[in-house]
Each structure stands twice: as structure tokens, then as C-alpha cells.
Design a protein around this motif. Structure first.
Motif, PDB file in Angstrom:
ATOM      1  N   ASP A  63       0.823  -1.211   0.000  1.00 54.55           N
ATOM      2  CA  ASP A  63       0.000   0.000   0.000  1.00 54.55           C
ATOM      3  C   ASP A  63       0.857   1.260   0.000  1.00 54.55           C
ATOM      4  O   ASP A  63       0.546   2.244  -0.682  1.00 54.55           O
ATOM      5  CB  ASP A  63      -0.942   0.001   1.202  1.00 54.55           C
TER       6      ASP A  63
ATOM      7  N   ARG B 106       2.415   1.760  -3.407  1.00 56.23           N
ATOM      8  CA  ARG B 106       1.375   2.176  -4.351  1.00 56.23           C
ATOM      9  C   ARG B 106       1.117   3.678  -4.236  1.00 56.23           C
ATOM     10  O   ARG B 106       1.018   4.394  -5.240  1.00 56.23           O
ATOM     11  CB  ARG B 106       0.087   1.404  -4.053  1.00 56.23           C
TER      12      ARG B 106
ATOM     13  N   HIS C 201       4.211   5.520  -5.637  1.00 53.50           N
ATOM     14  CA  HIS C 201       4.307   5.407  -7.097  1.00 53.50           C
ATOM     15  C   HIS C 201       3.256   6.267  -7.795  1.00 53.50           C
ATOM     16  O   HIS C 201       3.540   6.866  -8.834  1.00 53.50           O
ATOM     17  CB  HIS C 201       4.152   3.950  -7.527  1.00 53.50           C
ATOM     18  N   ASP C 202       2.059   6.334  -7.238  1.00 49.83           N
ATOM     19  CA  ASP C 202       1.020   7.172  -7.838  1.00 49.83           C
ATOM     20  C   ASP C 202       1.444   8.633  -7.856  1.00 49.83           C
ATOM     21  O   ASP C 202       1.132   9.366  -8.811  1.00 49.83           O
ATOM     22  CB  ASP C 202      -0.292   7.027  -7.062  1.00 49.83           C
TER      23      ASP C 202
END
Length: 292
Positions: free
Chosen positions: A108, A111, A114-115
Motif C-alpha cells: 500500500d 502504491r 508510485h502514484d
């Protein structure tokens, strides 16, 4: 002393072969040998013994090797720091984490990172806390998620407590249902699936059992996290794992909490004290600290 000479020296030290090192560096072997000799003259000591083609480090070479690796790693870090000034559009972060944290916490977090920064390359290395501390010290990692207390405390590292995590018992749904919650003493007669040596969870679990006056019985030992969970699903025994891992493990496992005081572990974020992490690593550090 030049960076190129140090790079040549490290290549020869790691390959124990002048020709092979030259091939890896894409330079002519005579040029590499000349640079090594120049470095030895500069330092006033031989760095290698050269006996019938057998290359070995001298005492001076052994002393120089960790320092040379650190200097080269710091040079790479400085280069990346400059490159990352373009508003975090490119770069990399080298993150170390224990296998259980790679399974439970990191998906999580990475993620989210990276977003926000899709141009940043994420390099993740799994290992025990002892190995990760060593990799941090030699400059091979920017950040590491480790379990406190560290096996070998180092004044060269800065650690920040991130979270405290409860451990739970996982078992096969077909196994005899344990009392809820289960005590460590209740595991005395339970066959257990155990992690390999060097796993922080192994040492914590075994120490807790010994504190209750017994040695745990292993039906299978030596696995990584995914293997241990698979063995438990197959009914080979129970295992003590972090709650985050158990919650992400999906179907096929019964999760039982431990009775108070239970078992908890402290997760910390570590980095070298003498070198500021690169900008991208500092941004990942900010995201990780946000999970507290």
C-alpha cells in the motif's frame, strides 16, 4: 587518489581477477593494471598479492575495500541527488525491508508513492534486520525498514520508530481450533512451521517459547514468509506471524490473537547518519512516516 582508481580496485577485489574486472568495466586490462599500480604507489602499500595468477587482498587492501565501496556509493548518491532535482520526475530509491514487511506494509505504501511519483524507480531488497543494517552501512541502501532492537546497534545509523505491530497465530481451518485467544504456553504441544535462521520472527518466537519454559516443536523449518503460510494452509502446523501479514494472506488460514501481554514488535525506519538520503528517498521516508 581518483574515483576511477577506486572503482578499478573494487572490481578487482570482488572478481579476484584483473582480466575479468577489466572486461566488466569495459577497459583494457593493461590500463586497469596501471591504474591499480598508481593507486598502490599513492598509498605506499600493495593492495593485492599476485602469486601465479592467484589474486588476494593484502591487509592494506582489506582495510581499503569497505572505505572504497562507501566512497563510490556516496558518489553515486551525490550524482543521483543532482539528477533528482527535476521535481522528483526521475531517480531511484533503494529500500530494504524484512520479508514480512514486504508482504504486509509495503504494497500500500509503495502504491501511494508510485502514484505520486511514477518516474521514481523503486528497488526493494528483502533481508533480515542484521543484513539490512550492513547494507545501509556500506551505502548499498538509502532506507531500510528494520525490527528493533537492532541485532548490532550502530551509532552510524539513525532510526525512527514507525509502528508497533501485534503478532498472531495462524493455522489451517481444518486443524484443531485453539482457544481464543491463545497463550504462548498453549503452543507447547502444537507442531509449528518455522522460518529460516536469520528471520527476526524466528528469534522472537523461539525466545517467547523459551521464556515459558519449553522448546517449540518444528514440523517444517527453513522457509520464507510465503512458504511458511503455504505450509500452514496445508495443515503442517501453526506459525506466529505479524497481524498485517495474516490480514493480507487471503483465504485458507485461521487467525487467532495471542492472549495478553501477547507478542509485539517495533518497526523502525533507518538510514545512515553521516549522509542525508537522496531527495526521492526523503519523499518515500515522508510517506512511510505517515503510516504512524
Amino acid at each position: 587518489m581518483q574515483f576511477q582508481q577506486l572503482r578499478y580496485f573494487v572490481a578487482v577485489a570482488e572478481s579476484r581477477h584483473f582480466t575479468r574486472a577489466a572486461e566488466e568495466l569495459h577497459v583494457a586490462q593493461p590500463s586497469l593494471s596501471q591504474q591499480i599500480r598508481s593507486l598502490e604507489r599513492e598509498l605506499g602499500a600493495d593492495l593485492f598479492t599476485r602469486a601465479r595468477g592467484n589474486i588476494a587482498l593484502t591487509d592494506a587492501g582489506e582495510a581499503l575495500l569497505p572505505l572504497a565501496r562507501r566512497i563510490l556509493a556516496d558518489t553515486d548518491t551525490a550524482r543521483l541527488e543532482v539528477q533528482e532535482l527535476a521535481q522528483l520526475r526521475r531517480g531511484r530509491v533503494r529500500l530494504g525491508a524484512t520479508p514480512s514487511l514486504c508482504t504486509g506494509l509495503l504494497p500500500d505504501v509503495l502504491r501511494t508513492f508510485h502514484d505520486a511519483h511514477p518516474g521514481i524507480q523503486l528497488l526493494v531488497e528483502e533481508g533480515g534486520s542484521h543484513d539490512l543494517v550492513r547494507e545501509l552501512a556500506r551505502g548499498a541502501l538509502d532506507l531500510a525498514l528494520v525490527v528493533l532492537p537492532l541485532p548490532t546497534p550502530s551509532p552510524a545509523l539513525t532510526t525512527v520508530e514507525l509502528l508497533h505491530e501485534d503478532l498472531v497465530v495462524v493455522s489451517s481451518p481444518s486443524a484443531r481450533a485453539p482457544r481464543r485467544p491463545v497463550r504462548i504456553a498453549d503452543l507447547r504441544d502444537e507442531p509449528m512451521v518455522m522460518f529460516r535462521h536469520g528471520y527476526d520472527l524466528r528469534e522472537l518466537t523461539v525466545a517467547a517459547c523459551r521464556a515459558e519454559g519449553f522448546e517449540p516443536t518444528f514440523t517444517v523449518e527453513g522457509g520464507e514468509m510465503d512458504a511458511v503460510l503455504g505450509f500452514v494452509r496445508a495443515g503442517l502446523g501453526v506459525a506466529v506471524v505479524p497481524r498485517m501479514v495474516a490480514e493480507r494472506a487471503g483465504t485458507g488460514l485461521r487467525v487467532t490473537p495471542l492472549a495478553r501481554p501477547g507478542l509485539r514488535r517495533t518497526i523502525a525506519l533507518a538510514h545512515r547518519s553521516d549522509v542525508a538520503p537522496p531527495r526521492a528517498a526523503r519523499e518515500l521516508q515522508r510517506v512511510l512516516l505517515g503510516v504512524r
